[in-house]
Design an enzyme around this catalytic site. Structure first.
Site, PDB file in Angstrom:
ATOM      1  N   ASP A  70     -34.169  20.536 -19.582  1.00 38.96           N
ATOM      2  CA  ASP A  70     -35.231  20.420 -18.580  1.00 38.96           C
ATOM      3  C   ASP A  70     -35.351  21.645 -17.680  1.00 38.96           C
ATOM      4  O   ASP A  70     -36.408  21.912 -17.144  1.00 38.96           O
ATOM      5  CB  ASP A  70     -35.061  19.142 -17.750  1.00 38.96           C
ATOM      6  CG  ASP A  70     -33.650  18.954 -17.214  1.00 38.96           C
ATOM      7  OD1 ASP A  70     -32.782  19.829 -17.430  1.00 38.96           O
ATOM      8  OD2 ASP A  70     -33.409  17.916 -16.577  1.00 38.96           O
ATOM      9  N   ASP A 480     -24.184  19.309  -9.977  1.00 39.24           N
ATOM     10  CA  ASP A 480     -23.905  18.136 -10.827  1.00 39.24           C
ATOM     11  C   ASP A 480     -22.474  18.014 -11.336  1.00 39.24           C
ATOM     12  O   ASP A 480     -21.986  16.914 -11.527  1.00 39.24           O
ATOM     13  CB  ASP A 480     -24.821  18.081 -12.069  1.00 39.24           C
ATOM     14  CG  ASP A 480     -26.260  17.837 -11.717  1.00 39.24           C
ATOM     15  OD1 ASP A 480     -26.564  17.684 -10.531  1.00 39.24           O
ATOM     16  OD2 ASP A 480     -27.090  17.799 -12.634  1.00 39.24           O
TER      17      ASP A 480
END
Ligand SMILES: *[C@@H]1O[C@H](CO)[C@@H](O)[C@H](O)[C@H]1NC(C)=O
Ligand SMILES: *[C@@H]1O[C@H](CO)[C@@H](O)[C@H](O)[C@H]1NC(C)=O
Ligand SMILES: *[C@@H]1O[C@H](CO)[C@@H](O)[C@H](O)[C@H]1NC(C)=O
Ligand SMILES: *[C@@H]1O[C@H](CO)[C@@H](O)[C@H](O)[C@H]1NC(C)=O
Ligand SMILES: *[C@@H]1O[C@H](CO)[C@@H](O)[C@H](O)[C@H]1NC(C)=O
Ligand SMILES: *[C@@H]1O[C@H](CO)[C@@H](O)[C@H](O)[C@H]1NC(C)=O
Ligand SMILES: *[C@@H]1O[C@H](CO)[C@@H](O)[C@H](O)[C@H]1NC(C)=O
Ligand SMILES: *[C@@H]1O[C@H](CO)[C@@H](O)[C@H](O)[C@H]1NC(C)=O
Ligand SMILES: *[C@@H]1O[C@H](CO)[C@@H](O)[C@H](O)[C@H]1NC(C)=O
Ligand SMILES: *[C@@H]1O[C@H](CO)[C@@H](O)[C@H](O)[C@H]1NC(C)=O
Length: 757
Positions: A70, A480
């Site tokens: 993405d 993340d």
């Protein structure tokens, strides 16, 4: 739920950094800057680091497959299970090319590859989308501009594929747009596109109409396009094409039987949920559809799986579980092209205790699953877990400190190799898993090997890098996945920072006189207490800084030369300082959001910049005084200090690069640098010489540069094959032991290190 939120927050932070991108304007190249050849390699973390929305095999050419991400471009699969990045050439001009909303590999001319690129459909990305076209498996590309935006990092990015090549007449492609722009068609291999106005449904579903950022308030649009290859003859346009649109409660699967001239809703469909995938099983003449009640990739609490028999026009509900067991939507769906009736489907987000994957070899009448409860809390796992290529993933992978997921989450991409029934791959929020013994699932052994198979994919959003002069050569702060000590740049990482464990580390610094003392800060995992941590052993072990308040997060951090004082420019609580682990107190003489740095030799000295002002503190950060202005700058980016010389300071800003040798009393603007982003000082070319200066800057063009003479002259060190994406999102540090070596952290393509060739 914790996962869901933290994942969103972490992603959003990457997005926010991206939104600072208002640059990339190039001056006419009047400044002669020479280039120096560098070798660029990824610092190996091993196996992903971010969401892989889909993995797409070519149905014709054995072994050919691609993965799309993405925010970090696309990759091609190699025969040895490794992946090759295809978009490392993308530079600051069009960093939106790293957002891939769809990928199509041509079933006829298998060398042809198409990507639908663009990062956001809201204001965060000013660019319209493109179809990137390659005729050499992704080695080189041309761009076909679209008259609307494409959202590779938008909600619903795992639905699809919304881009497809006609298997009978491969000059024809369809592309399903977002934002209500409808279906588009090309008849010239993607070169030009026209809207298919006869498909009236363009998708009504909006994840959150109240989101004023525009991120969740845009229409997901047309989610997938699936040609029925069996309906046509080689050489002529396929007449029957199915299209899935993101609508709930109204028809959401449409079909044309005349190549797109006219469309009707497929009769008998159940439109309760959003159709995520529409996968053709040619020999069964069936279309399998997975549904979820959310667009994904984070949400989804209900769903279904259906089989549509094209010949009879009948739908069958083949959802693998029901009742109280059904607490999730379905995402990834794949059929085994060699074994008609064999299909697999994945939970999109079964957050607890782990995702599950279902397999049927009787067209969905009966299913078996990758794990099941025996007697709670005991589970029967019909797999052998192998994370040797990405050991940081688990088995004790601690995404939030408590989570023990192995199978994953956000599973939208699930694919069985069309040429090898044993070979399968799927994408998660963090990596790619799969294996080479899938047929074991159907045997009495029923124990498949679940391996991390993302070797070569480095997809982290890098927040900061430091390279202290002793100890490990590099430490990373990552979005993340926390970050790692990189004592070796070429081997997989095993353990993230822990105690405290946060999702995202946003900044780090080392103490100049005792470089094993390191500070790191996180960004808002309120569940894990303090967002400041200290290490006295080069990042091996950490302890919370109890001087920090629980509700303060993010920003920038600097630690004094002797390691006793931490200066913290928080994201929303102003600038704070703490000495000897005392409670952080407000530094009222500095503006909120100030860029900060510590002197690397003198323990009392800190520097700061904000707007056009430069500031100095000589009392361990308690008070700052403005010393001078940085020309006409309005936005300083980075302050770096010579590790060997107190008071020798560099500042990069929106109008250039500035150097001071008197602790910021006065600055010299470096000529020819019209704008600079991240900068770093590395060891000098010659012993005793001035440190090598590295800058991401505009010096007759935006690139990455090195100066060996304090900024008098520069060489460009990146090249056409290494663009590193958005310059304003990137971080940079220079090696303190190897001359010329520099580290660039990207927003979605991991960490690179470069050495002079
Ligand atoms: C459509 O799907 C929903 C959700 O699975 C289900 O409750 C409903 O009964 C289905 N409708 C029909 C007509 O099958
Ligand atoms: C779960 O497995 C453990 C170890 O085999 C066993 O001791 C325990 O009784 C099991 N629990 C249940 C509820 O069956
Ligand atoms: C499959 O193999 C793994 C490791 O080899 C083992 O832990 C697991 O219990 C096995 N599953 C079953 C159902 O036997
Ligand atoms: C995972 O955790 C278990 C239990 O704490 C421990 O026994 C095992 O060694 C750990 N495995 C790894 C690879 O760290
Ligand atoms: C189909 O799947 C079932 C359940 O896993 C298995 O018992 C059976 O052997 C499979 N059949 C074939 C032909 O693989
Ligand atoms: C932190 O949270 C506490 C308790 O909610 C609150 O009293 C305090 O004002 C907060 N501090 C800041 C700086 O937001
Ligand atoms: C601050 O706290 C850490 C962790 O408890 C400790 O190791 C360190 O010695 C303390 N530093 C100072 C300057 O007191
Ligand atoms: C460090 O800086 C302070 C403040 O400018 C100064 O008073 C002191 O002399 C410096 N220390 C050394 C060792 O240079
Ligand atoms: C700092 O000084 C040390 C010792 O002289 C030297 O080895 C190192 O290269 C210097 N670092 C830089 C960045 O100049
Ligand atoms: C893009 O970037 C490269 C490298 O900085 C430059 O040569 C080129 O002119 C830029 N502009 C366009 C439109 O490609």
């Amino acid at each position: 739920m914790v996962l869901y939120l933290s994942e969103v927050l972490a992603r959003m932070s990457a997005l926010r950094r991206y939104s600072f991108l208002l640059v990339g304007l190039l001056c006419p190249a009047v400044i002669a800057v020479t280039s120096q050849a560098y070798t660029w390699r990824n610092v190996k973390i091993g196996g992903g680091g971010g969401f892989v929305p889909n993995i797409i095999f070519n149905p014709t050419e054995k072994g050919l497959a691609y993965a799309r991400t993405d925010i970090g471009g696309a990759y091609r699969l190699n025969a040895d299970d490794t992946w090759t990045p295809l978009l490392d050439w993308v530079n600051n001009n069009r960093s939106d090319y790293w957002g891939i909303d769809a990928l199509a590999t041509d079933p006829v001319d298998t060398n042809r590859l198409y990507l639908a690129t663009g990062m956001y459909t809201n204001s965060w990305d000013p660019n319209n989308g493109n179809i990137l076209i390659s005729t050499d498996y992704g080695s080189t590309w041309t761009a076909s501009p679209l008259p609307f935006k494409v959202g590779g990092n938008m909600p619903g990015r795992g639905m699809g594929e919304r881009l497809a090549v006609d298997p009978n007449s491969n000059n024809i492609l369809f592309f399903g747009a977002r934002s209500g722009h409808g279906l588009w068609k090309s008849i010239n291999y993607g070169s030009t596109w026209t809207q298919v106005t006869t498909l009236l449904s363009t998708g009504t579903y909006i994840p959150d109409p109240t989101d004023t950022s525009g991120y969740n308030s845009d229409k997901i649009g047309i989610a997938w396009v699936t040609f029925d290859s069996t309906s046509g003859l080689k050489g002529t346009a396929t007449p029957r094409v199915f299209v899935g649109v993101a609508s709930k409660g109204s028809n959401n699967i449409f079909v044309t039987n005349d190549g797109g001239a006219t469309w009707t809703a497929v009769a008998g469909q159940n439109n309760t949920y959003l159709p995520h995938k529409g996968v053709l099983s040619p020999s069964e003449k069936a279309l399998y559809v997975s549904y979820s009640d959310g667009a994904g990739p984070y949400d989804g609490t209900m769903g279904a799986v259906y089989k549509y028999d094209i010949t009879s026009g009948t739908w069958t509900d083949i959802t693998p579980v029901s009742g109280s067991e059904l607490t999730f939507g379905f995402g990834g769906l794949t059929v085994d092209l060699q074994r008609p009736g064999t299909l697999m489907v994945a939970t999109l987000n079964l957050w607890w205790p782990d995702a599950n994957i279902f397999r049927s070899n009787d067209s969905g009448q009966t299913w078996t699953q990758l794990w099941e409860w025996t007697a709670y809390p005991n589970m029967s796992k019909y797999y052998t877990y192998d994370d040797s290529l990405a050991p940081w993933l688990g088995p004790n992978y601690t995404y939030t400190g408590t989570d023990l997921k192995q199978i994953g989450w956000m599973i939208e991409g699930l694919s069985i190799d069309p040429h090898d029934s044993n070979h399968w791959l799927y994408g998660t929020g963090a990596t790619i898993y799969g294996g080479h013994d899938l047929l074991k699932w159907d045997t009495s052994v029923r124990n498949v090997t679940l391996s991390s198979l993302a070797d070569g994919i480095e997809e982290t959003a890098v927040q900061q890098l430091i390279s202290p002069p002793l100890g490990p050569v590099l430490l990373s702060a990552l979005g993340d996945i926390e970050g790692f000590v990189h004592d070796n740049l070429n081997t997989v990482r095993t353990t993230e920072y822990s105690n405290p464990t946060w999702t995202t580390t946003v900044d780090m610094d080392f103490a100049g006189n005792i470089p094993a003392t390191i500070v790191r800060i996180g960004n808002g995992d309120s569940s894990t207490g303090k967002q400041v941590a200290l290490s006295l052993d080069s990042g091996s072990t950490w302890s919370q800084d109890y001087g920090a308040a629980d509700n303060m997060t993010g920003g920038h951090v600097a630690i004094s030369a002797n390691g006793d004082t931490v200066l913290w420019s928080t994201s929303s609580n102003g600038v704070l300082v703490s000495q000897y682990n005392s409670t952080f107190t407000v530094v009222s003489s500095l503006p909120s959001g100030a860029i900060i740095a510590s002197d690397k030799k003198n323990n009392s000295i800190f520097y700061a910049a904000s707007g056009s002002q430069f500031y100095l503190s000589e009392d361990s950060g308690k008070t700052f005084a403005s010393t001078t202005t940085l020309g006409s700058s309005t936005a300083p980016v980075k302050v770096v200090v010579n590790p060997n010389v107190s008071g020798d300071v560099w500042v990069s800003t929106d109008t250039g690069l500035f150097h001071s040798t008197n602790s910021g009393s006065t600055f010299t603007a470096i000529s020819d640098v019209s704008q600079a982003w991240v900068i770093a000082l590395g060891i000098a070319k010659f012993s005793g010489g001035y440190p090598a200066v590295f800058a991401a800057a505009n010096i007759g063009g935006v690139g990455y540069f090195r100066s060996d003479d304090s900024g008098a002259t520069w060489v460009q060190i990146n090249d056409a094959a290494h663009g590193f994406g958005s310059v304003s999102s990137n971080v940079l540090t220079a090696d303190q032991r190897a001359y010329g070596r520099v580290y660039i952290g990207t927003n979605g393509r991991g960490i690179f290190y470069g050495d002079i060739q």
